[in-house]
Scaffold this active site. Structure first.
Site, PDB file in Angstrom:
ATOM      1  N   GLY A  14     -11.147  18.645 -18.668  1.00  0.00           N
ATOM      2  CA  GLY A  14     -12.545  18.670 -18.258  1.00  0.00           C
ATOM      3  C   GLY A  14     -12.863  17.345 -17.607  1.00  0.00           C
ATOM      4  O   GLY A  14     -12.317  16.309 -17.996  1.00  0.00           O
TER       5      GLY A  14
ATOM      6  N   SER B 159     -23.059  12.876 -18.342  1.00  0.00           N
ATOM      7  CA  SER B 159     -24.477  12.561 -18.453  1.00  0.00           C
ATOM      8  C   SER B 159     -25.037  12.787 -19.848  1.00  0.00           C
ATOM      9  O   SER B 159     -25.798  11.977 -20.361  1.00  0.00           O
ATOM     10  CB  SER B 159     -25.272  13.395 -17.447  1.00  0.00           C
ATOM     11  OG  SER B 159     -24.822  13.164 -16.142  1.00  0.00           O
TER      12      SER B 159
END
Length: 185
Positions: free
Chosen positions: A58, A137
């Site tokens: 990822g 984030s």
């Protein structure tokens, strides 16, 4: 638009959870430019099979940069089949020392079902504590949520999904459109 006026890309929260002999990597699909959502269905979790060994990765950060890093990781894995840690260290060394790669802005979470690692552009290959890694984030939100859930009755996928849902409720740069990949030891 002057370079200083560019509002900046924000994208993706990625989490990796190891529990009960399984490792799950989940990522949301949001990519934002400043305060605007550009895409809500980005797929930033991938399954790779270099040399016949499955690896799930990822990434958070620039998509083009991450794809460059994933291609390099695949080549390292082909050269060292079944040795994720070694290939990750070799990638991190290249990333830190190669003038072209130094400019890449992304982070990776990778697993082969046994190892769970975070790879950064600072030359770090980190094995996270508590069997949970998170980047991007909303990474800190997802990490905190997963830490609170890891001892529950939820399996690895359940912990990852619930942690990502909590992160999406808190972080404006994270949505609930998940890509989830599981791999066993």
């Amino acid at each position: 638009m002057a370079e200083t006026d560019f509002p900046g890309w924000h994208g993706t929260t990625i989490i990796g959870v190891r529990k009960g002999g399984k490792v799950v990597i989940a990522g949301d699909g949001q990519v934002s430019l400043g305060q605007t959502v550009i895409k809500g269905t980005a797929r930033k979790v991938r399954r790779l099979s270099p040399g016949g060994f499955d690896v799930v990765a990822g990434f958070a950060g620039s998509t083009a940069d991450a794809f460059t890093l994933l291609e390099r990781l695949e080549k390292k894995l082909e050269a060292t089949p079944g040795q994720l840690a070694r290939a990750s260290v070799e990638l991190a060394k290249d990333w830190r020392t190669d003038k072209y790669l130094q400019k890449l802005e992304a982070m990776l979470i990778v697993t082969d079902g046994k190892e769970l690692l975070v790879i950064t552009g600072a030359g770090d290959v980190l094995e996270p504590e508590h069997n949970i890694a998170a980047i991007g984030s909303g990474g800190n939100f997802a990490l905190a949520a997963a830490r609170g859930l890891i001892d529950s009755d939820l399996d690895a996928e359940g912990v990852a999904r619930k942690a990502m849902a909590i992160a999406a409720d808190i972080c404006v740069y994270t949505n609930g459109n998940l890509t989830v990949e599981e791999i066993g030891a």
